[in-house]
Design a protein around this motif. Structure first.
Motif, PDB file in Angstrom:
ATOM      1  N   ALA A 191       0.859  -1.189   0.000  1.00 21.32           N
ATOM      2  CA  ALA A 191       0.000   0.000   0.000  1.00 21.32           C
ATOM      3  C   ALA A 191       0.893   1.235   0.000  1.00 21.32           C
ATOM      4  CB  ALA A 191      -0.914   0.010   1.218  1.00 21.32           C
ATOM      5  N   ARG A 192       0.393   2.317  -0.565  1.00 23.29           N
ATOM      6  CA  ARG A 192       1.172   3.559  -0.616  1.00 23.29           C
ATOM      7  C   ARG A 192       0.851   4.497   0.540  1.00 23.29           C
ATOM      8  NH1 ARG A 192       3.917   4.386  -5.327  1.00 23.29           N
ATOM      9  NH2 ARG A 192       3.419   2.980  -7.064  1.00 23.29           N
ATOM     10  N   GLU A 193      -0.221   4.205   1.262  1.00 23.97           N
ATOM     11  CA  GLU A 193      -0.637   5.018   2.406  1.00 23.97           C
ATOM     12  C   GLU A 193      -1.078   4.087   3.523  1.00 23.97           C
ATOM     13  OE1 GLU A 193      -3.774   7.395   0.814  1.00 23.97           O
ATOM     14  OE2 GLU A 193      -2.412   8.827  -0.141  1.00 23.97           O
ATOM     15  N   ASP A 194      -1.238   4.649   4.734  1.00 26.92           N
ATOM     16  CA  ASP A 194      -1.691   3.845   5.864  1.00 26.92           C
ATOM     17  C   ASP A 194      -3.174   3.504   5.775  1.00 26.92           C
ATOM     18  OD1 ASP A 194       0.870   4.052   6.808  1.00 26.92           O
ATOM     19  OD2 ASP A 194       0.393   5.437   8.446  1.00 26.92           O
ATOM     20  N   ALA A 195      -3.972   4.359   5.114  1.00 25.12           N
ATOM     21  CA  ALA A 195      -5.424   4.157   5.091  1.00 25.12           C
ATOM     22  C   ALA A 195      -5.831   2.808   4.494  1.00 25.12           C
ATOM     23  CB  ALA A 195      -6.104   5.312   4.351  1.00 25.12           C
ATOM     24  N   PRO A 196      -5.254   2.362   3.372  1.00 23.25           N
ATOM     25  CA  PRO A 196      -5.638   1.035   2.870  1.00 23.25           C
ATOM     26  C   PRO A 196      -5.302  -0.100   3.834  1.00 23.25           C
ATOM     27  CG  PRO A 196      -4.549   2.306   1.154  1.00 23.25           C
ATOM     28  CD  PRO A 196      -4.368   3.062   2.436  1.00 23.25           C
ATOM     29  N   VAL A 197      -4.253   0.065   4.621  1.00 20.27           N
ATOM     30  CA  VAL A 197      -3.915  -0.946   5.623  1.00 20.27           C
ATOM     31  C   VAL A 197      -5.060  -1.063   6.629  1.00 20.27           C
ATOM     32  CG1 VAL A 197      -2.288  -1.604   7.433  1.00 20.27           C
ATOM     33  CG2 VAL A 197      -1.452  -0.515   5.328  1.00 20.27           C
ATOM     34  N   ARG A 198      -5.529   0.078   7.104  1.00 12.16           N
ATOM     35  CA  ARG A 198      -6.650   0.062   8.055  1.00 12.16           C
ATOM     36  C   ARG A 198      -7.926  -0.445   7.393  1.00 12.16           C
ATOM     37  NH1 ARG A 198      -3.964   4.965   9.502  1.00 12.16           N
ATOM     38  NH2 ARG A 198      -5.392   6.191   8.203  1.00 12.16           N
ATOM     39  N   VAL A 220      10.086  -3.248  14.495  1.00  8.74           N
ATOM     40  CA  VAL A 220      11.016  -4.369  14.515  1.00  8.74           C
ATOM     41  C   VAL A 220      11.491  -4.697  13.104  1.00  8.74           C
ATOM     42  CG1 VAL A 220       9.186  -6.110  14.365  1.00  8.74           C
ATOM     43  CG2 VAL A 220      11.382  -6.704  15.416  1.00  8.74           C
ATOM     44  N   TYR A 221      10.682  -4.381  12.087  1.00  9.42           N
ATOM     45  CA  TYR A 221      11.070  -4.611  10.695  1.00  9.42           C
ATOM     46  C   TYR A 221      11.861  -3.419  10.164  1.00  9.42           C
ATOM     47  CZ  TYR A 221       7.548  -8.270  11.174  1.00  9.42           C
ATOM     48  OH  TYR A 221       6.820  -9.349  11.607  1.00  9.42           O
ATOM     49  N   HIS A 222      11.329  -2.235  10.329  1.00 11.75           N
ATOM     50  CA  HIS A 222      12.068  -0.998  10.070  1.00 11.75           C
ATOM     51  C   HIS A 222      11.167   0.163  10.472  1.00 11.75           C
ATOM     52  CE1 HIS A 222       9.737   0.193   6.505  1.00 11.75           C
ATOM     53  NE2 HIS A 222       9.920  -1.019   6.003  1.00 11.75           N
ATOM     54  N   ALA A 223      11.755   1.306  10.724  1.00 11.06           N
ATOM     55  CA  ALA A 223      10.983   2.489  11.093  1.00 11.06           C
ATOM     56  C   ALA A 223      10.001   2.820   9.970  1.00 11.06           C
ATOM     57  CB  ALA A 223      11.916   3.665  11.350  1.00 11.06           C
ATOM     58  N   GLY A 224       8.744   3.055  10.354  1.00 15.99           N
ATOM     59  CA  GLY A 224       7.728   3.407   9.385  1.00 15.99           C
ATOM     60  C   GLY A 224       6.958   2.243   8.807  1.00 15.99           C
ATOM     61  N   TYR A 225       7.352   1.009   9.126  1.00 17.72           N
ATOM     62  CA  TYR A 225       6.649  -0.167   8.606  1.00 17.72           C
ATOM     63  C   TYR A 225       5.272  -0.227   9.276  1.00 17.72           C
ATOM     64  CZ  TYR A 225       6.131  -5.123   7.215  1.00 17.72           C
ATOM     65  OH  TYR A 225       5.702  -6.317   6.678  1.00 17.72           O
ATOM     66  N   TYR A 226       4.219  -0.039   8.464  1.00 20.39           N
ATOM     67  CA  TYR A 226       2.858   0.029   8.976  1.00 20.39           C
ATOM     68  C   TYR A 226       2.042  -1.071   8.309  1.00 20.39           C
ATOM     69  CZ  TYR A 226      -1.513   2.153  10.628  1.00 20.39           C
ATOM     70  OH  TYR A 226      -2.714   2.403  11.260  1.00 20.39           O
ATOM     71  N   GLY A 227       1.660  -2.092   9.075  1.00 16.34           N
ATOM     72  CA  GLY A 227       0.982  -3.240   8.499  1.00 16.34           C
ATOM     73  C   GLY A 227      -0.150  -3.738   9.362  1.00 16.34           C
ATOM     74  N   ALA A 228      -0.974  -4.586   8.774  1.00 22.60           N
ATOM     75  CA  ALA A 228      -2.043  -5.281   9.487  1.00 22.60           C
ATOM     76  C   ALA A 228      -2.167  -6.675   8.892  1.00 22.60           C
ATOM     77  CB  ALA A 228      -3.363  -4.527   9.369  1.00 22.60           C
ATOM     78  N   PHE A 229      -2.671  -7.609   9.701  1.00 25.12           N
ATOM     79  CA  PHE A 229      -2.651  -9.028   9.344  1.00 25.12           C
ATOM     80  C   PHE A 229      -4.001  -9.673   9.666  1.00 25.12           C
ATOM     81  CE2 PHE A 229       1.414  -7.460  10.664  1.00 25.12           C
ATOM     82  CZ  PHE A 229       2.363  -8.048   9.842  1.00 25.12           C
ATOM     83  N   VAL A 230      -4.464 -10.524   8.753  1.00 26.78           N
ATOM     84  CA  VAL A 230      -5.637 -11.365   9.005  1.00 26.78           C
ATOM     85  C   VAL A 230      -5.346 -12.752   8.452  1.00 26.78           C
ATOM     86  CG1 VAL A 230      -7.257  -9.433   8.975  1.00 26.78           C
ATOM     87  CG2 VAL A 230      -6.794 -10.678   6.859  1.00 26.78           C
ATOM     88  N   LEU A 231      -6.185 -13.709   8.823  1.00 27.65           N
ATOM     89  CA  LEU A 231      -6.044 -15.075   8.320  1.00 27.65           C
ATOM     90  C   LEU A 231      -7.105 -15.346   7.262  1.00 27.65           C
ATOM     91  CD1 LEU A 231      -5.400 -17.052  11.626  1.00 27.65           C
ATOM     92  CD2 LEU A 231      -3.717 -16.088  10.036  1.00 27.65           C
ATOM     93  N   GLU A 239      -1.369  -9.991   4.695  1.00 21.39           N
ATOM     94  CA  GLU A 239      -0.978  -8.666   5.196  1.00 21.39           C
ATOM     95  C   GLU A 239      -1.125  -7.614   4.103  1.00 21.39           C
ATOM     96  OE1 GLU A 239       3.145  -6.498   6.875  1.00 21.39           O
ATOM     97  OE2 GLU A 239       3.195  -8.535   6.055  1.00 21.39           O
ATOM     98  N   VAL A 240      -1.466  -6.405   4.501  1.00 21.49           N
ATOM     99  CA  VAL A 240      -1.265  -5.235   3.660  1.00 21.49           C
ATOM    100  C   VAL A 240      -0.320  -4.314   4.419  1.00 21.49           C
ATOM    101  CG1 VAL A 240      -2.336  -3.202   2.603  1.00 21.49           C
ATOM    102  CG2 VAL A 240      -3.480  -5.425   2.495  1.00 21.49           C
ATOM    103  N   VAL A 241       0.704  -3.788   3.723  1.00 19.33           N
ATOM    104  CA  VAL A 241       1.754  -3.031   4.401  1.00 19.33           C
ATOM    105  C   VAL A 241       2.117  -1.782   3.596  1.00 19.33           C
ATOM    106  CG1 VAL A 241       3.522  -4.520   3.327  1.00 19.33           C
ATOM    107  CG2 VAL A 241       4.109  -3.114   5.307  1.00 19.33           C
ATOM    108  N   ASN A 244       6.109   3.379   4.114  1.00 19.16           N
ATOM    109  CA  ASN A 244       6.343   4.784   4.420  1.00 19.16           C
ATOM    110  C   ASN A 244       7.770   5.216   4.062  1.00 19.16           C
ATOM    111  OD1 ASN A 244       3.852   6.001   5.661  1.00 19.16           O
ATOM    112  ND2 ASN A 244       4.063   4.187   6.959  1.00 19.16           N
ATOM    113  N   ARG A 245       8.164   4.843   2.850  1.00 19.14           N
ATOM    114  CA  ARG A 245       9.521   5.177   2.411  1.00 19.14           C
ATOM    115  C   ARG A 245       9.532   6.191   1.271  1.00 19.14           C
ATOM    116  NH1 ARG A 245      12.074  -0.946   2.593  1.00 19.14           N
ATOM    117  NH2 ARG A 245      13.039  -0.760   4.662  1.00 19.14           N
ATOM    118  N   ASP A 246       8.362   6.624   0.808  1.00 22.31           N
ATOM    119  CA  ASP A 246       8.319   7.582  -0.308  1.00 22.31           C
ATOM    120  C   ASP A 246       8.835   8.950   0.122  1.00 22.31           C
ATOM    121  OD1 ASP A 246       5.184   6.223  -1.582  1.00 22.31           O
ATOM    122  OD2 ASP A 246       7.267   5.587  -1.840  1.00 22.31           O
TER     123      ASP A 246
END
Length: 246
Positions: A191-198, A220-231, A239-241, A244-246
């Motif tokens: 994802a390019r933004e945090d909103a799609p992760v949410r 723990v992965y790197h600064a700015g890594y914003y993700g969410a997980f489901v099964l 996951e969608v992640v 935040n490196r742009d």
């Protein structure tokens, strides 16, 4: 491209040797390697543990730039003693110019090099496609259709016993062909933004799917890594992640 596809392996050193041997012929080397994780851009392997059981029954196809590269991938594996799973050659059942060669990795997962002409191919060595054997393709279709607007994927071809989803330059198919089910795969979509992760997490939970980690930064992965997980319905960790490196 996938953000990443991750599998758990029984012997990290043995699997690293296999994937270094065959992916090196496609022009890619690990982007990261330590005792806990080896990554080739969008492909990652790590050791099994309590939270990461062994991955079985997966088919992964890696992009090759030419038919010669497909043959080199397969030959390097065979020469190193790995098991043939289908010699290089045309596979017209998959496409008019589809050319693939197949091997088994140390855990019995099928690894392929594939070349065909496409308008939007991923770079050589990246994941071109996955086949995931599932209990119920229609249940998988409902799940991935639910998350599709947030994960950047779309429903592709659908046939009895097989539902395909596509992303930019790649695809994955949920298949019921009476062979053993695929177990314990991690799929991460970018994802390019945090909103799609949410949005991904909210949509999946609203539809009744199991939470595996709410939206938030994973430093723990790197600064700015914003993700969410489901099964998903077969227990695969999806996951969608946004990095935040742009």
């Amino acid at each position: 491209m996938f953000d990443h596809v991750g599998i758990a392996v029984a012997d990290l050193a043995a699997s690293e040797r296999f994937y270094r041997t065959v992916l090196g012929t496609l022009g890619v080397e690990p982007s990261h390697a330590d005792a806990e994780l080896v990554e080739w851009d969008d492909w990652a392997i790590g050791p099994t543990d309590r939270e990461h059981p062994l991955t079985r029954g997966l088919h992964v196809g890696f992009r090759a730039s030419t038919q010669e590269a497909v043959r080199a991938f397969w030959q390097a594996g065979v020469d190193a003693g790995y098991q043939d799973d289908g010699a290089p050659g045309p596979r017209p059942e998959y496409g008019p110019d589809y050319y693939g060669g197949f091997l088994l990795d140390p855990d019995g997962n099928s690894a392929e090099a594939i070349h065909s002409e496409r308008a939007d191919p991923v770079p050589p060595g990246r994941v071109d496609h996955l086949w995931i054997r599932v209990r119920d393709p229609q249940a998988s279709k409902r799940f991935y259709t639910t998350i599709a607007p947030h994960a950047g994927i779309a429903l592709g071809d659908e046939q009895p016993g097989c539902v395909q989803f596509t992303g930019p330059g790649y695809s994955f198919s949920c298949v019921d062909d009476e062979r053993p089910l695929t177990e314990h795969v991690h799929l991460a979509f970018p994802a390019r933004e945090d909103a799609p992760v949410r949005g991904f997490h909210e949509a999946a939970l609203a539809a009744g799917y199991a939470d595996h980690g709410g939206p938030g930064e994973r430093a723990v992965y790197h600064a700015g890594y914003y993700g969410a997980f489901v099964l998903d319905p077969d227990g695969h960790n999806v996951e969608v992640v946004n990095h935040n490196r742009d």
